[in-house]
Design an enzyme around this catalytic site. Structure first.
Site, PDB file in Angstrom:
ATOM      1  N   THR A 392       0.860  -1.153   0.000  1.00  0.00           N
ATOM      2  CA  THR A 392       0.000   0.000   0.000  1.00  0.00           C
ATOM      3  C   THR A 392       0.904   1.212   0.000  1.00  0.00           C
ATOM      4  O   THR A 392       2.088   1.091   0.226  1.00  0.00           O
ATOM      5  CB  THR A 392      -0.853  -0.115   1.284  1.00  0.00           C
ATOM      6  OG1 THR A 392      -1.566  -1.336   1.205  1.00  0.00           O
ATOM      7  CG2 THR A 392      -1.757   1.036   1.525  1.00  0.00           C
ATOM      8  N   THR A 410      -3.999   1.651  -2.545  1.00  0.00           N
ATOM      9  CA  THR A 410      -3.308   0.366  -2.629  1.00  0.00           C
ATOM     10  C   THR A 410      -3.786  -0.503  -3.776  1.00  0.00           C
ATOM     11  O   THR A 410      -4.913  -0.339  -4.258  1.00  0.00           O
ATOM     12  CB  THR A 410      -3.526  -0.411  -1.303  1.00  0.00           C
ATOM     13  OG1 THR A 410      -2.743  -1.586  -1.306  1.00  0.00           O
ATOM     14  CG2 THR A 410      -4.993  -0.795  -1.094  1.00  0.00           C
ATOM     15  N   ASN A 412      -3.137  -3.712  -2.911  1.00  0.00           N
ATOM     16  CA  ASN A 412      -2.928  -4.775  -1.925  1.00  0.00           C
ATOM     17  C   ASN A 412      -1.478  -5.242  -1.988  1.00  0.00           C
ATOM     18  O   ASN A 412      -0.613  -4.571  -1.461  1.00  0.00           O
ATOM     19  CB  ASN A 412      -3.930  -5.922  -2.060  1.00  0.00           C
ATOM     20  CG  ASN A 412      -3.989  -6.735  -0.766  1.00  0.00           C
ATOM     21  OD1 ASN A 412      -3.488  -6.285   0.264  1.00  0.00           O
ATOM     22  ND2 ASN A 412      -4.578  -7.903  -0.791  1.00  0.00           N
ATOM     23  N   ASP A 434      -8.113  -9.523   0.944  1.00  0.00           N
ATOM     24  CA  ASP A 434      -8.339  -8.901   2.257  1.00  0.00           C
ATOM     25  C   ASP A 434      -9.635  -9.381   2.911  1.00  0.00           C
ATOM     26  O   ASP A 434      -9.906  -9.069   4.066  1.00  0.00           O
ATOM     27  CB  ASP A 434      -8.346  -7.369   2.146  1.00  0.00           C
ATOM     28  CG  ASP A 434      -6.944  -6.787   2.270  1.00  0.00           C
ATOM     29  OD1 ASP A 434      -5.995  -7.568   2.474  1.00  0.00           O
ATOM     30  OD2 ASP A 434      -6.791  -5.557   2.169  1.00  0.00           O
ATOM     31  N   SER A 463     -10.172  -3.483   5.728  1.00  0.00           N
ATOM     32  CA  SER A 463      -8.851  -2.896   5.498  1.00  0.00           C
ATOM     33  C   SER A 463      -8.213  -2.509   6.832  1.00  0.00           C
ATOM     34  O   SER A 463      -8.890  -2.418   7.853  1.00  0.00           O
ATOM     35  CB  SER A 463      -9.021  -1.651   4.625  1.00  0.00           C
ATOM     36  OG  SER A 463      -7.814  -0.939   4.532  1.00  0.00           O
TER      37      SER A 463
HETATM   38  N1  GLY Z   1      -4.599  -4.040   1.487  1.00  0.00           N
HETATM   39  C1  GLY Z   1      -4.169  -3.497   2.696  1.00  0.00           C
HETATM   40  C2  GLY Z   1      -5.268  -2.941   3.520  1.00  0.00           C
HETATM   41  O1  GLY Z   1      -6.264  -2.510   2.970  1.00  0.00           O
HETATM   42  O2  GLY Z   1      -5.203  -2.921   4.720  1.00  0.00           O
END
Ligand code: GLY
Length: 581
Positions: A392, A410, A412, A434, A463
């Site tokens: 991110t 992000t 991810n 996620d 997230s």
């Molecule tokens: N993909 C990382 C988050 O959203 O926490």
């Protein structure tokens, strides 16, 4: 004299003096520049506007936009689009994120949720194989790994609602960078090398990120992205429609249909960025404004701060065993709650008010033994609730009026799914990872999540992204955030504590060594910089400590003191940049 004066007045005096006289060492100002070990790293100082982010070219674009009369939102949106060109590991058009804005006029904060959404055809067990096991390749590195991207909708919503410049003005610098090319930096070459194996497996990524003969770009080579320039130009001309209904949408869906992807034209047309009330908490004289669900970040940062508020943290000593023990125990309790209660608020009623309640935190605090680690196996989510809810990137923007933007977005994983949409120059996210593919079971990162975060069409995955702005005595004081998956929460938490409880400046607070505990697995990750003696004391208390593995997070922060903007990029990863004027 306040801390800023202590730090910078001698320097300013020195500069003025040397400019106007034949200064020699003997006539130096009396006060030393650094008078406290807590101030061992110094921030960059600017007067009018500042962008702190993971990469120089994009940061300078944001700063220039403000110099041309744009506001902080104009700068943040221009930086976001530029990072999609210059920082492909996380800057993106094909991902999603959260933007927190403080508007000095009206003294109010706005939170924009542009998180990806599961396609309508997604289902709870879609990543389980016939043997009931998680199919990690499908979950993270296939077309099914992608949620419907939110970045273009989110950035354009911010621009149209709170910006002052036209779409064409804001996108022009990013288009120029993509068209004319950028010099390959050390960081970019390193990132492409690290993820090269995966990127080469997708023919379109191979074409985009490597030379025609398949060899890597060298440091200093010019890297052009004509397809991405065309995509950005379409967004500039036709706005979000180009991405969600027009040519780009058609290309995304064609890519999905060429494999096992689920995203349809309707999924794209249905996507909306959502404004939500930000998450608010207090720690002593500070107000914390951060990300609400579907991020777990703000909730657990505030929950942990609540648990620690009454302790004499400064008296314990920064990164002492007593302090780190208390921190780790609080993290465990909060992450246990995260595993059960956090998810998309549009699908489940979440007990946010209880989780950030000071009385709840006081009851949790009583569960912490000051001398002994509590095994994670004996911690249950919500045990003190009264009966009755990867890669991110972050950048911060601020101006002299006190306007601030804290934006985390992000794909991810680094470079997302590593799959690019043919003809667009754009990588797809793997944000479906996620979700909890097997609720109650640890994921790739050992993180356990519950049914609240199970997969369903139209749902946003939970997230940890935590763009945060802190107010001191009612004035905007600190904007910060970080990448790092589940470690984002503990990274931002410690950065805030370093500044609020240990009185560190913005640079030192971001750079100091950190720890992370996420309940399961039951271990403290400690960065090198935490003393081995301290580790031994923690082990004597019953903690398992993993010392000196990978670094934890990477903050990009701006602090405002006495009208000065103080910026600091965390040196844990190369070539972050403070652009200011
Ligand atoms: N993909 C990382 C988050 O959203 O926490």
């Amino acid at each position: 004299m306040n801390r800023l004066q202590r730090l910078f007045l001698p320097l300013l005096a020195l500069l003025m003096f040397t400019a106007t006289s034949g200064w020699t060492q003997d006539t130096a100002v009396e006060e030393p520049l650094i008078i406290d070990f807590n101030e061992r790293f110094l921030p960059v100082v600017a007067r009018h506007g500042m962008v702190v982010g993971p990469e120089q070219l994009a940061g300078e674009i944001g700063s220039r936009i403000m110099q041309q009369g744009g506001n902080v939102v104009d700068a943040a949106v221009a930086t976001g689009f530029a990072l999609a060109v210059t920082y492909p590991r996380a800057g993106n058009l094909g991902g999603g994120g959260f933007m927190l804005i403080h508007l000095a006029e009206g003294n109010r904060q706005v939170f924009i949720d542009y998180r990806e959404v599961a396609p309508a055809a997604a289902s709870r067990d879609m990543f389980l194989g016939e043997d009931g096991k998680e199919d990690l390749m499908r979950e993270y590195f296939s077309l099914q790994a992608s949620g419907v991207p939110g970045t273009v909708a989110g950035l354009l919503h911010a621009l149209e609602t709170y910006g002052s410049m036209s779409r064409e003005q804001i996108l022009a610098p990013a288009i120029a960078l993509a068209e004319e090319g950028i010099p390959v930096s050390f960081a970019l070459s390193y990132e492409l090398d690290t993820q090269g194996k995966r990127l080469r497996q997708d023919p379109e990524s191979l074409r985009l990120f490597f030379k025609a003969d398949g060899s890597p770009y060298e440091i200093g080579d010019r890297w052009r992205q004509p397809d991405l320039a065309r995509t950005l130009r379409q967004i500039s001309r036709h706005g979000a429609d180009a991405f969600y209904r027009g040519d780009i949408a058609q290309r995304i869906v064609a890519a999905m249909e060429s494999g096992n992807g689920l995203i349809t034209m309707k999924d794209l047309a249905d996507y909306r960025a959502i404004e939500r009330p930000p998450l608010r908490g207090r720690f002593r004289e500070f107000e914390i404004v951060s990300a609400p669900p579907p991020s777990s970040g703000g909730v657990h940062i505030v929950q942990i701060l609540n648990m620690l508020e009454s302790d004499d943290l400064a008296g314990m000593g920064h990164n002492s065993a007593a302090y780190l023990h208390l921190l780790a125990e609080s993290m465990k309790l909060a992450y246990a709650d995260r595993s059960q209660y956090m998810g998309d608020p549009d699908f489940t009623d979440l007990p946010v008010a209880q989780l950030i309640d000071k009385d709840y935190a006081a009851r949790l605090r009583k569960l912490i033994d000051p001398a002994k680690a509590t095994p994670s196996t004996t911690i249950r989510p919500g045990q003190a609730l009264l009966p009755e809810s990867k890669d991110t990137t972050h950048y911060s923007v601020a101006d002299e009026k006190g306007n601030m933007v804290s934006n985390t977005y992000t794909l991810n994983a680094s470079f997302g799914s590593a799959i690019a949409v043919p003809g667009t120059g754009m990588l797809l996210n793997n944000e479906m990872g996620d979700f909890a593919a097997r609720p109650g079971q640890p994921n790739l990162f050992g993180l356990v999540q519950g049914e609240t975060n199970s997969i369903a069409g139209g749902k946003r995955p939970l997230s940890s992204m935590s763009p945060t702005i802190v107010f001191r005595d009612g004035k905007p004081w600190l904007a910060t955030g970080s990448p790092g998956g589940s470690r984002i929460i503990t990274t931002v938490l410690q950065t805030l504590l370093n500044a609020m409880a240990f009185d560190m400046n913005v640079a030192t607070s971001g750079i100091s060594a950190r720890i992370h505990h996420q309940w399961l697995p039951d271990e403290i990750l400690a960065e090198s910089g935490i003393s081995p003696d301290t580790v031994r004391l923690l082990e004597q208390m019953g903690h398992k400590v993993e010392l000196g593995g990978r670094t934890i997070g990477r903050t990009q922060s701006i602090m405002m003191e006495d009208g000065w903007l103080l910026g600091a990029t965390d040196t844990r990863r190369p070539q972050g940049w403070v652009a200011g004027y």
